[in-house]
Design a protein around this motif. Structure first.
Motif, PDB file in Angstrom:
ATOM      1  N   GLN A 180      25.567  62.104 -25.273  1.00 18.47           N
ATOM      2  CA  GLN A 180      25.910  62.142 -23.858  1.00 18.47           C
ATOM      3  C   GLN A 180      27.069  63.097 -23.606  1.00 18.47           C
ATOM      4  OE1 GLN A 180      26.495  57.850 -23.162  1.00 18.47           O
ATOM      5  NE2 GLN A 180      24.711  57.940 -21.814  1.00 18.47           N
ATOM      6  N   VAL A 181      27.078  63.647 -22.405  1.00 20.25           N
ATOM      7  CA  VAL A 181      28.129  64.570 -21.965  1.00 20.25           C
ATOM      8  C   VAL A 181      28.716  64.028 -20.672  1.00 20.25           C
ATOM      9  CG1 VAL A 181      28.711  66.916 -21.263  1.00 20.25           C
ATOM     10  CG2 VAL A 181      26.950  66.538 -23.011  1.00 20.25           C
ATOM     11  N   GLY A 182      30.025  63.848 -20.658  1.00 23.10           N
ATOM     12  CA  GLY A 182      30.725  63.456 -19.447  1.00 23.10           C
ATOM     13  C   GLY A 182      31.485  64.633 -18.876  1.00 23.10           C
ATOM     14  N   LEU A 194      27.561  62.735 -15.532  1.00 22.12           N
ATOM     15  CA  LEU A 194      27.222  62.189 -16.840  1.00 22.12           C
ATOM     16  C   LEU A 194      25.741  62.439 -17.079  1.00 22.12           C
ATOM     17  CD1 LEU A 194      28.097  60.456 -19.320  1.00 22.12           C
ATOM     18  CD2 LEU A 194      27.311  58.466 -18.037  1.00 22.12           C
ATOM     19  N   PHE A 195      25.413  63.047 -18.210  1.00 21.88           N
ATOM     20  CA  PHE A 195      23.999  63.278 -18.515  1.00 21.88           C
ATOM     21  C   PHE A 195      23.780  63.160 -20.019  1.00 21.88           C
ATOM     22  CE2 PHE A 195      26.082  67.394 -18.606  1.00 21.88           C
ATOM     23  CZ  PHE A 195      25.550  68.022 -19.726  1.00 21.88           C
ATOM     24  N   SER A 196      22.545  62.890 -20.388  1.00 24.18           N
ATOM     25  CA  SER A 196      22.144  62.734 -21.782  1.00 24.18           C
ATOM     26  C   SER A 196      21.350  63.951 -22.229  1.00 24.18           C
ATOM     27  CB  SER A 196      21.297  61.469 -21.955  1.00 24.18           C
ATOM     28  OG  SER A 196      22.029  60.318 -21.601  1.00 24.18           O
ATOM     29  N   ASN A 225      22.644  74.516 -17.874  1.00 22.52           N
ATOM     30  CA  ASN A 225      23.146  74.884 -16.552  1.00 22.52           C
ATOM     31  C   ASN A 225      23.577  73.611 -15.846  1.00 22.52           C
ATOM     32  OD1 ASN A 225      22.633  77.616 -16.874  1.00 22.52           O
ATOM     33  ND2 ASN A 225      20.547  77.446 -16.087  1.00 22.52           N
ATOM     34  N   ILE A 226      24.808  73.588 -15.368  1.00 23.22           N
ATOM     35  CA  ILE A 226      25.368  72.393 -14.736  1.00 23.22           C
ATOM     36  C   ILE A 226      25.627  72.696 -13.267  1.00 23.22           C
ATOM     37  CG2 ILE A 226      27.287  70.763 -14.740  1.00 23.22           C
ATOM     38  CD1 ILE A 226      27.612  71.354 -17.709  1.00 23.22           C
ATOM     39  N   GLU A 234      24.510  67.596 -12.019  1.00 21.20           N
ATOM     40  CA  GLU A 234      23.186  67.643 -12.603  1.00 21.20           C
ATOM     41  C   GLU A 234      23.177  68.704 -13.692  1.00 21.20           C
ATOM     42  OE1 GLU A 234      20.365  68.388  -9.565  1.00 21.20           O
ATOM     43  OE2 GLU A 234      20.778  66.517  -8.466  1.00 21.20           O
ATOM     44  N   ALA A 235      22.428  68.430 -14.754  1.00 22.93           N
ATOM     45  CA  ALA A 235      22.341  69.358 -15.882  1.00 22.93           C
ATOM     46  C   ALA A 235      20.882  69.635 -16.206  1.00 22.93           C
ATOM     47  CB  ALA A 235      23.060  68.782 -17.099  1.00 22.93           C
TER      48      ALA A 235
END
Length: 532
Positions: A180-182, A194-196, A225-226, A234-235
């Motif tokens: 995961q990325v915060g 926050l996305f996985s 791309n964020i 969103e990623a």
């Protein structure tokens, strides 16, 4: 007739007075200095209050000449250039004239700023005196520790509850944990996204306001791309790079030349095309894990005959510098010839420069930085716990390929965090909470300018061993726990033999477990090996 007579009497009195004054002054000049002083003091004492006041005004303007207002501005600038910054600021408080003159010396204040470590450059006019005040205030905050304000960033939303890597870019802070990325805002430290991702993350590099590169324990590298919109984030995966056969330990991106480089535990560094995703080069000259990679500016200093791009890789034992022909070069008529934007990578191997780090294979200090054409890194050897450290900062000149000056720190350095024009930021091994372990040091004198206490991974939680009765660190269990997750291993101990790494080695003197590779197990079904 009476008025005429009065005016004639006044003129006669003035003539007599002038004659008496000239005679008195002539006699006064013949007196020795002691008698002159006695005469003056007697006359002042005998004078009326009104005369004393006028005398004070006249003497003040005659005796107290302001040399700063009398000297040419060029000489004032020369004199002030020898005065230290703090004394110069105190001099501006003497009078309005001094403040006006000294504050106008922009070249002097700019040189003071540079000596204090301010390398700001801008075309628009800058109040260098104000920047000097800010620099001195910052130095004082280093000394007192007030420059370091701890801000807790909530990460309870992340799976592991523990951030294993961070990076930042233009107001955004990126943290990784497991898969995961915060994303946090550096202004409010509030979570904005926050996305996985499909694979466990081992490293990251934020190279744009909306771009992120991730290295994975599976050997993959992905770019994302964020998009952030009113607090939402969103990623979307942009590209995936496959080729490493080990855990990706580091990744770095250079959007200017369109390259991505990754280093892994398979002893290789791989150079990829950022836009196309293809593998351009595999650097095989490493004999240990590649722990750090980055793109410095063009190394025209390495080969002055033409402009060259460059790449730096760091292992436990060596720093290697690779260079290759840049995207633009000149022909015999000095006309620009265009080639691929990332240059001619066919000439990248072998490395241009190899710098040994760890002669006795005992201590490796992470952190290699480039500043003003010099690679800056720490070299030290292992010492006992009761001995002072022997860390040295080495400034390796890329122009000559030889080590430049060496700065002795006399500390046990855990990591070199950052290097600037004047100061460096170093992390020491765990110390008593009352002593700082995050230090700002002067890169010219080696003097510690202050810091703060910061808990980190080298902190030892000591316990009393039941068998040998000596303090023992419990970090081996934590390292093993991390390795199990990153390599997708599974503990297969028998029920009557539970794993003793649980609780970070707090249950046993020795760590004794049996591991099984999940990926290998998935390929075997019913006693047969199934190819994917």
């Amino acid at each position: 007739m009476e008025r005429l007579t009065e005016s004639v009497d006044i003129e006669d009195d003035c003539a007599k007075f002038n004659k008496w004054l000239c005679s008195t002054l002539e006699k006064f000049t013949l007196l020795p200095p002691e008698q002159q002083s006695t005469t003056l003091i007697g006359m002042v004492c005998a004078a009326s209050p009104e005369s004393r006041y006028h005398l004070l005004l006249q003497v003040s303007s005659t005796l107290h000449k302001d040399i700063l207002t009398l000297l040419p501005l060029e000489l004032v600038e020369k004199v002030c250039s020898y005065v230290d910054c703090r004394s110069l600021l105190r001099a501006t408080q003497v009078s309005q004239d001094w403040n006006r003159i000294i504050s106008s010396l922009s070249a002097v204040w700019r040189s003071k700023c540079q000596r204090l470590g301010d390398t700001h450059t801008a075309e628009r006019p800058i109040d260098w005196k104000a920047r000097c005040v800010l620099a001195l205030t910052l130095l004082e905050s280093f000394r007192t520790g007030s420059a370091f304000v701890h801000q807790d960033v909530k990460s309870t939303c992340v799976t592991l509850g523990q951030i294993t890597g961070i990076d930042h870019f233009q107001g955004l802070l990126f943290g990784i944990a497991d898969d995961q990325v915060g994303v946090w805002s550096t202004d409010s430290f509030q979570l904005v996204g926050l996305f996985s991702v499909p694979y466990r993350i081992s490293c990251l590099n934020a190279y744009g306001s909306h771009s992120l590169a991730l290295g994975h324990s599976t050997g993959n590298v992905t770019t994302w791309n964020i998009k952030s919109n009113q607090g939402d984030c969103e990623a979307q995966m942009y590209r995936e790079f496959r080729g490493h056969t080990g855990v990706v330990m580091c990744v770095s991106v250079s959007p200017e030349i369109g390259l991505l480089v990754s280093g892994a535990t398979d002893f290789t560094a791989r150079v990829w095309c950022l836009r196309g995703g293809g593998l351009l080069q595999t650097l095989l000259s490493h004999n240990l894990w590649v722990l750090q990679v980055f793109f410095p500016p063009s190394l025209s200093t390495v080969n002055v005959s033409c402009d060259r791009h460059s790449l730096v890789t760091v292992t436990r034992d060596h720093i290697r510098v690779y260079s290759w022909l840049a995207a633009w070069r000149r022909d015999s008529e000095c006309c620009l010839l265009a080639c691929q934007d990332h240059g001619s990578l066919e000439t990248i191997d072998p490395c241009t420069m190899e710098i040994p780090l760890n002669y006795d294979h005992s201590v490796f200090t992470p952190g290699c930085h480039l500043f003003c054409g010099k690679l800056v890194y720490v070299r030290q050897s292992k010492v006992r716990e009761d001995e002072p450290g022997n860390a040295q900062l080495v400034f390796h000149d890329l122009t000559t390929g030889n080590p430049g000056r060496t700065l002795f720190l006399g500390l046990k350095v855990r990591k070199l965090l950052a290097v600037g024009a004047k100061f460096g930021l170093i992390l020491l091994h765990h110390r008593h909470p009352c002593g700082p372990n995050l230090l700002v040091v002067d890169l010219y004198s080696g003097e510690s300018l202050g810091g703060c206490y910061l808990p980190h991974s080298s902190e030892r939680s000591r316990r009393k061993d039941r068998k040998n009765h000596y303090p023992r660190p419990d970090i081996r269990g934590a390292a093993l726990e991390e390795l199990i997750g990153s390599l997708r291993l599974k503990v297969i101990n028998q029920p009557d033999n539970p794993p003793t790494y649980a609780g970070r080695a707090g249950e046993s003197t020795n760590i004794d477990i049996t591991l099984c590779n999940l990926e290998a197990v998935e390929l075997i079904s019913g006693g047969k090996c199934n190819n994917r």
